[in-house]
Design an enzyme around this catalytic site. Structure first.
Site, PDB file in Angstrom:
ATOM      1  N   GLY A  24     -10.247  -4.168  -3.105  1.00 29.10           N
ATOM      2  CA  GLY A  24     -10.872  -3.131  -3.916  1.00 29.10           C
ATOM      3  C   GLY A  24     -10.379  -3.157  -5.354  1.00 29.10           C
ATOM      4  N   GLY A  25      -9.229  -3.803  -5.572  1.00 32.01           N
ATOM      5  CA  GLY A  25      -8.730  -3.982  -6.936  1.00 32.01           C
ATOM      6  C   GLY A  25      -7.605  -3.063  -7.353  1.00 32.01           C
ATOM      7  N   GLY A  26      -7.104  -2.225  -6.444  1.00 32.38           N
ATOM      8  CA  GLY A  26      -6.038  -1.306  -6.828  1.00 32.38           C
ATOM      9  C   GLY A  26      -4.768  -2.012  -7.249  1.00 32.38           C
ATOM     10  CG  ASN A  69       1.330  -4.137   8.440  1.00 34.50           C
ATOM     11  OD1 ASN A  69       2.464  -3.994   8.908  1.00 34.50           O
ATOM     12  ND2 ASN A  69       0.851  -3.325   7.514  1.00 34.50           N
ATOM     13  CD  GLU A  78     -12.972 -11.597  -6.413  1.00 32.75           C
ATOM     14  OE1 GLU A  78     -13.484 -10.500  -6.130  1.00 32.75           O
ATOM     15  OE2 GLU A  78     -13.517 -12.419  -7.169  1.00 32.75           O
ATOM     16  CB  SER A 125      -0.427  -8.082  -0.759  1.00 36.62           C
ATOM     17  OG  SER A 125      -1.302  -8.825   0.081  1.00 36.62           O
ATOM     18  CG  ASN A 171      -2.072  -3.444   5.623  1.00 37.24           C
ATOM     19  OD1 ASN A 171      -1.800  -3.346   6.813  1.00 37.24           O
ATOM     20  ND2 ASN A 171      -2.068  -4.615   4.991  1.00 37.24           N
ATOM     21  CB  THR A 174      -7.783   7.457   3.226  1.00 35.53           C
ATOM     22  OG1 THR A 174      -7.953   6.354   2.329  1.00 35.53           O
ATOM     23  CG2 THR A 174      -7.148   6.939   4.515  1.00 35.53           C
ATOM     24  CB  SER A 195      -8.993  -2.849   5.657  1.00 32.03           C
ATOM     25  OG  SER A 195     -10.162  -2.903   4.874  1.00 32.03           O
ATOM     26  CE  LYS A 240      -4.336  -1.544   0.299  1.00 30.64           C
ATOM     27  NZ  LYS A 240      -5.414  -1.151  -0.651  1.00 30.64           N
TER      28      LYS A 240
END
Length: 401
Positions: free
Chosen positions: A182-184, A304, A204, A301, A82, A77, A80, A59
């Site tokens: 979200g798909g970023g 944390n 997913e 990804s 990160n 913003t 969730s 992120k």
């Protein structure tokens, strides 16, 4: 950027790579699963180690690209966790005010980490949809700039640098597994690979197949809130910006159960990779697909975990106490310079020398640092995007033993 409304293009990923070079690590590829039947050194599945990224997840890339390009002094913003951590890690030392709206069920450790880094948190009842609505309203009420966790061109372009690095380091990769919330990240990777033959697979959580449903419907579809162990992938609907990019390039979508996610998390831990469940989703997809016999990469990804967050927050609190004792304050300029200097010194990952490179692979200790990320040959050629009909498989949710 393409007019901030025309949709991101591959060239935006190139610009993002240059913009964030002093702030984001070029994370390494680690050995994942050896290809069966091959000699020592024949790795079939590699892991893109974004859990080693500053802020603990990928992120930071999209957050850095947005913060640096927008030049805002007040940011709001919805996250969730990160994305909020990444924004606070970057913006607060620059003197930028960061407010993060959190939905019910957000990890308390992630919320604490945001606050420890100087960010402000606002909690709302309900799920991700309610969180996003509150973030938009708060931005309008205060005049702050809204920087969504995925539904923004600058964020998508920044996340695309993950795919850009993978394709530069493993140009012969056959399949790239990417976790989807979200798909970023998936959209960014799709942009980076717009004109590359790599097969892109989005993965997913089975309980919230928002992209599979949306692609089938031909438009973003909102699903009810979902409680999955992958807390970073609970988005209820695709963002409009990433949806358009994913629709035109993704090759396949795979859904994985919570049991599969936890199995992949444990497998990573046994490999010495401390990933949070969301960070293990791509590996879970690769294991489900059974395609690790070929040259493939799964994006880890985020890392944390509760233990990692607790440790970092404790260190931050101790450093803050020491700083207040020795100095009246730190200026935003000195903090920004410290952050950039830290990145320029880091041409990989602290302790990278202790990470065993895969046998037979080139020694990556000499990889160019962040300031050498630009690769003109990787820029998009402007060719029309492919429109493919993804194959979507969504198994029934299995119980975790």
């Amino acid at each position: 950027m393409s007019g901030y409304g025309g949709g991101p293009v591959p060239a935006d990923v190139e610009r993002a790579a240059e913009r964030i070079a002093a702030y984001a690590r070029r994370t390494p590829l680690l050995p994942g699963l050896p290809a069966p039947g091959r000699r020592r050194g024949g790795w079939g599945l590699l892991l893109k180690a974004e859990h080693l990224q500053r802020s603990g997840s990928f992120k930071l890339r999209g957050a850095a690209n947005a913060v640096l390009a927008l030049g805002a002094r007040d940011i709001v913003t919805g996250s969730s966790g990160n994305h909020g951590i990444a924004l606070a890690r970057l913006a607060a030392p620059m003197g930028v005010r960061v407010t993060v709206v959190l939905a019910a069920g957000t990890s308390p450790a992630k919320a604490a980490r945001i606050r420890a880094l100087g960010g402000r948190t606002v909690s709302v009842a309900g799920g991700v949809a309610e969180r996003e609505e509150r973030a938009r309203a708060l931005a309008e009420e205060t005049g702050a700039v809204l920087v969504p966790s995925s539904d923004h061109e600058l964020v998508v372009a920044g996340q695309g640098t993950v795919g850009r690095e993978v394709l530069a380091d493993v140009p012969d990769v056959r399949t790239l597994y990417v976790p989807v919330g979200g798909g970023g990240l998936l959209a960014g990777v799709c942009l980076a690979a717009r004109d590359h033959p790599v097969r892109i697979v989005g993965v997913e959580p089975a309980g919230t197949p928002r992209y599979a449903r949306s692609l089938a419907a031909g438009r973003p579809v909102r699903l009810p809130p979902c409680d999955t162990v992958a807390d970073g992938l609970r988005a209820q609907a695709p963002g409009e910006v990433p949806f358009a990019v994913v629709r035109d390039r993704v090759d396949d979508l795979v859904a994985v159960s919570d049991a599969e996610i936890l199995t992949a998390t444990d497998r990573l831990r046994r490999l010495g990779v401390e990933a949070e469940p969301s960070g293990a989703v791509a590996l879970a997809g690769a294991l489900r697909a059974g395609r690790h016999r070929e040259r493939a990469v799964a994006v880890v990804s985020g890392g944390n975990t509760l233990a990692a967050l607790t440790s970092r927050t404790s260190r931050t609190s101790e450093a803050s106490l020491t700083s207040r004792t020795s100095e009246a304050s730190l200026t935003s300029r000195s903090s920004d310079t410290s952050l950039a200097s830290d990145a320029s010194r880091d041409r990989g990952v602290p302790g990278a020398s202790g990470i065993s490179r895969m046998p037979g692979a080139p020694d990556r200790s000499g990889l160019p640092g962040p300031t050498h990320l630009s690769d003109p040959s990787a820029a998009g050629t402007g060719h029309p995007a492919r429109r493919l009909a993804p194959t979507c498989t969504h198994p029934e949710l299995e119980e975790t033993r």
